[in-house]
Enzyme design. Structure first.
Site, PDB file in Angstrom:
ATOM      1  N   SER A 414       0.570  -1.231  -0.131  1.00  0.00           N
ATOM      2  CA  SER A 414      -0.396  -0.223   0.008  1.00  0.00           C
ATOM      3  C   SER A 414       0.519   0.857  -0.182  1.00  0.00           C
ATOM      4  O   SER A 414       0.725   2.468  -0.342  1.00  0.00           O
ATOM      5  CB  SER A 414      -0.976   0.000   1.252  1.00  0.00           C
ATOM      6  OG  SER A 414      -1.673  -0.770   1.649  1.00  0.00           O
ATOM      7  N   HIS A 435      -1.968  -2.555  -6.658  1.00  0.00           N
ATOM      8  CA  HIS A 435      -2.463  -2.057  -5.488  1.00  0.00           C
ATOM      9  C   HIS A 435      -3.774  -1.788  -5.037  1.00  0.00           C
ATOM     10  O   HIS A 435      -4.935  -1.303  -5.908  1.00  0.00           O
ATOM     11  CB  HIS A 435      -2.143  -0.798  -5.161  1.00  0.00           C
ATOM     12  CG  HIS A 435      -2.749  -0.332  -3.370  1.00  0.00           C
ATOM     13  ND1 HIS A 435      -3.088   0.517  -3.270  1.00  0.00           N
ATOM     14  CD2 HIS A 435      -2.738  -1.571  -1.876  1.00  0.00           C
ATOM     15  CE1 HIS A 435      -3.084   0.587  -1.499  1.00  0.00           C
ATOM     16  NE2 HIS A 435      -3.116  -1.051  -1.073  1.00  0.00           N
ATOM     17  N   GLU A 447      -4.827   0.537  -8.163  1.00  0.00           N
ATOM     18  CA  GLU A 447      -3.464   0.858  -8.355  1.00  0.00           C
ATOM     19  C   GLU A 447      -2.284   0.548  -8.823  1.00  0.00           C
ATOM     20  O   GLU A 447      -1.817  -0.710  -8.498  1.00  0.00           O
ATOM     21  CB  GLU A 447      -3.479   2.008  -6.849  1.00  0.00           C
ATOM     22  CG  GLU A 447      -3.573   2.928  -7.117  1.00  0.00           C
ATOM     23  CD  GLU A 447      -3.134   3.824  -5.651  1.00  0.00           C
ATOM     24  OE1 GLU A 447      -3.261   5.120  -5.533  1.00  0.00           O
ATOM     25  OE2 GLU A 447      -2.952   2.648  -4.385  1.00  0.00           O
ATOM     26  N   ASN A 485      -4.057   6.524  -0.860  1.00  0.00           N
ATOM     27  CA  ASN A 485      -3.095   5.941   0.520  1.00  0.00           C
ATOM     28  C   ASN A 485      -2.801   7.522   1.063  1.00  0.00           C
ATOM     29  O   ASN A 485      -2.875   7.721   1.831  1.00  0.00           O
ATOM     30  CB  ASN A 485      -2.376   5.128   1.074  1.00  0.00           C
ATOM     31  CG  ASN A 485      -2.830   4.144   1.381  1.00  0.00           C
ATOM     32  OD1 ASN A 485      -4.237   4.434   1.677  1.00  0.00           O
ATOM     33  ND2 ASN A 485      -3.229   2.345   0.689  1.00  0.00           N
TER      34      ASN A 485
END
Ligand code: 3HC
Length: 705
Positions: A414, A435, A447, A485
């Site tokens: 992440s 991701h 992602e 994130n």
């Protein structure tokens, strides 16, 4: 006015039947040329005595997929679609729509304006306007209930989901299914009508299906869609339009519906939804990639790490028909992973999201393993072990040894440095981040993180794979937290800061819920577990995250209040309940922390300020992500936040929000908070400043960087 364009709409005569063929690639959208072509064809064929029946069909991959969305921002040009369809319906010769692919929106409205419909078995029909913040604007709201009944029509109009040909036949939306060649079947259908002397059948004049409408049907529908499409205007306006459609004479209903359509078309929600529609398609276009080599074939996959994440990722492959090996260090872990998968599939079947056969077939494609040699045949392996850089590097070294030279190696990290992970291998060009978001088999976002050395071919393969896995993919560069994130971190920082300043955590959560988020930032942290956040911050360089703002999270974590699963986090949870209950202990700890950090407290922080500060924070962080080149364009950031974190699609995403507010206004407000708090993160990003000064979009300012 531009007249008939023979290439866009042509007439082919076969004896007494005329085929009007629309040819406007890629999806036969109803551009002005198509509308004019249809109108001209109708007029010409009405006057042609040799022609006794007309078939409207399409060239290419689909029947008309709707109005041309690209024309929506521009002034409407004649002929308008409702008039074209009225003209078709008013014809005295039978008109048949021959449907293949998808008859959507204005395309389906054309079809139900025809007197008969024949469809290929694989075809779909629907009125997805609501997904663009609109209602059907060309007669759909009064014609469809007359064809299929009020309740079914509301479901299609307010729900927006298309239905397959078989279902459409059952409903009465199509008259016949063609199993063989559609044109041949449509011709036969037309000849039969001629032979039987069948008259025209105008949908607007049908009354049987609307003569007995249950009195509470509209109220029930409103209650249902208020919940299902929270915060969206179009579904409720659609129900209203159907109500008008069955209660008013056709011409009045039509004009009321058209007015609503035009109002909605100019609304912020519709602009936002259209922005997301195009952003989804643009995200797949990566500058420079057009010339990339052929993408590699993915016939077999591997996943390392059989925790919840790895299990979910294995399901993504299996559900897309790709055989997958799920590997972990011990048989016990593998068995646990496989049982998570079985449970997830069983729950999808129970919720009717998947058929039993499909679940069984997918399950059969997943094998467990503890020996790395089992990954030898994989074309791609996704590593999904816990977030430890050294451990990940050792896994990649091993994968590099056992996997075939062409295999792509992906990490599901992440936030860790994907460049460093790639360096553990001899195939840096075939390493990238994939991701997924938890739960991986449900969440739409993927992602795709490219490193400095990821090859174009690898990236191309990943993009195609994402499509096959039915994910919304966004390409990101390497940085701590990538796009998603990193945005989430910024958002959480501001939520915590608001709490430190005195906003009750429930007030912060309520404000963001009312804005349209599925839940507030604190409820979300409790759901995902505080340990994820604590561990992640342990990996950041000082300054990357305002650690002091997160001190309360650390205190909760150290006290064993790790979130919903432990029965308490920011909130308390009764045994077996997911309902958050406010807890004075937490308020007290927050107040103590504020005092320690010398944060001035206020009791007047309202919802408006909460939303503004959270949104400004997101927008400013997004602009930094853009100027650093981590994201390619602002729409990608919007997509990531919508598909990964449940940001309301009808608000268009944080960057769209900023541009709608006005970048000059955003800059002023950022300056205002910067002066007030003297925190570096409130300083407006250079990109916002440049775009505001030049009065351009963020993307334009970026391309002139
Ligand atoms: N207008 C303009 N462009 C459209 C379009 C439309 N209605 N529908 C699709 N396109 C474009 C896409 O932007 C894309 O362009 P690009 O290649 O430059 O990126 C191209 O057509 C191909 O589209 P997809 O990549 O989405 O192709 P798929 O095969 O995956 O899907 C589809 C095809 C199912 C038709 C899908 O494109 C779709 O759902 N389109 C939107 C349909 C829709 O919402 N119709 C209603 C419009 S509103 C309306 O009709 C109002 C009326 O009531 C008056």
């Amino acid at each position: 006015m531009m007249m008939k364009n023979p290439e866009t709409v042509s007439i082919e005569k076969v004896g007494a039947v005329a085929f009007v063929v629309v040819n406007n690639p890629p999806v036969n959208a109803l551009s002005q040329a198509v509308r004019a072509g249809l109108l001209n064809a109708a007029n010409a064929l009405a006057a042609d005595d040799e022609i006794k029946a007309i078939v409207i069909a399409c060239a290419g991959r689909t029947f008309i997929a709707g109005a041309d969305i690209r024309e929506f921002g521009k002034p409407a040009v004649e002929p308008h679609l409702p008039n074209v369809i009225d003209q078709i319906e008013a014809m005295d010769k039978p008109v048949i729509a021959a449907i293949h692919g998808t008859a959507l929106g204005g395309g389906f409205e054309v079809a139900i304006g025809c007197h008969y419909r024949i469809a290929e078995r694989g075809a779909k029909v629907g009125l997805p306007e609501v997904n663009l913040g609109l209602i059907p604007g060309a007669g759909g709201c009064h014609r469809l209930p007359r064809l299929i009944g009020v309740e079914a029509a509301i479901d299609m109009i307010a729900g927006g989901a298309p239905v397959g040909a078989d279902e459409a036949l059952q409903m009465g939306a199509v008259d016949e299914i063609a199993d063989g060649d559609l044109r041949v079947a449509a011709n036969a259908f037309a000849l039969r009508l001629i032979e039987e002397g069948a008259t025209v059948r105008r949908t607007s004049e049908e009354t049987t299906r609307i003569s007995q409408v249950a009195p509470d049907v509209f109220e029930r529908a409103r209650a249902k869609f208020r919940k299902a499409k929270r915060g969206q205007m179009a579904p409720l306006r659609g129900i209203h339009a159907v109500e008008a459609g069955v209660r008013l004479p056709a011409d009045e209903a039509q004009s009321a519906c058209r007015d609503t359509f035009l109002q909605l078309r100019a609304s912020r929600q519709s602009q936002a939804l259209r922005h997301v529609f195009f952003a989804e398609r643009e995200a797949l276009k990566i500058p420079g990639l057009e010339r990339a080599g052929e993408p590699a074939e993915i016939n077999r996959a591997g996943v390392v790490g059989a925790g919840a994440m790895g299990a979910g990722i294995a399901m993504c492959f299996a559900s897309a028909g790709v055989p997958v090996t799920l590997l972990d260090t011990s048989q016990e872990n593998v068995v646990r992973g496989l049982s998570i998968i079985e449970k997830n599939y069983a729950s999808s079947v129970a919720k009717k999201k998947m058929s039993d056969e499909k679940a069984k077939a997918s399950l059969d494609l997943i094998k467990g393993a503890t020996d790395y040699n089992a990954l030898e045949g994989a074309d791609i392996v996704v590593e999904a072990i816990y977030e430890d850089l050294e451990l990940k590097k050792s896994v990649f070294k091993k994968l590099d040894e056992v996997c075939r030279p062409h295999a792509i190696l992906a990490t599901n990290t992440s936030y860790l440095d994907v460049n460093a992970i790639a360096d553990a291998t001899e195939r840096r060009d075939k390493v990238l981040g994939l991701h997924f978001f938890n739960p991986a088999h449900v969440m739409k976002l993927l992602e795709i993180v490219r490193t400095e050395r990821t090859s174009e071919e690898t990236l191309n393969t990943a993009l195609l794979l994402a499509k096959r896995l039915r994910k919304t993919s966004v390409v990101a560069g390497v940085c701590f937290g990538f796009i998603g994130n990193r945005m989430l971190n910024a958002y959480r920082t501001e939520a915590l800061r608001l709490a430190l300043e005195g906003a009750p955590i429930a007030a912060v959560d309520d404000a963001m819920f009312e804005f349209g988020m599925p839940m507030g930032p604190f409820a979300l942290m409790d759901l995902t577990g505080l340990e994820v956040n604590v561990k992640m911050r342990a990996q950041t360089a000082p300054g990357d995250v305002e650690q002091a703002t997160f001190a309360v999270v650390d205190r909760l974590y150290e006290a064993g209040r790790t979130g919903q699963r432990s029965g308490a986090g920011f909130y308390k949870y009764e045994e077996g309940s997911r309902a958050p209950v406010s807890d004075q202990t937490v308020d007290q700890w927050i107040a103590e922390e504020a005092e320690k950090q010398d944060v001035e407290r206020r009791s007047d922080i309202g919802a408006e300020e909460i939303v503004e500060r959270c949104m400004l924070t997101l927008a400013n962080e997004g602009a930094r992500i853009l100027e650093e080149g981590v994201a390619i364009r602002s729409g990608d950031i919007d997509l990531a936040y919508i598909a990964g974190y449940g940001f309301p699609r009808h608000e268009g995403g944080p960057m769209f929000w900023a541009e709608q507010e006005g970048l000059d206004v955003v800059q002023d407000r950022l300056n205002h908070y910067h002066e007030r708090f003297n925190l570096a993160r409130w300083r407006p990003s250079d990109l916002i400043k440049r775009a505001a000064a030049a009065k351009t979009s963020l993307n334009d300012a970026l391309s002139h960087q």
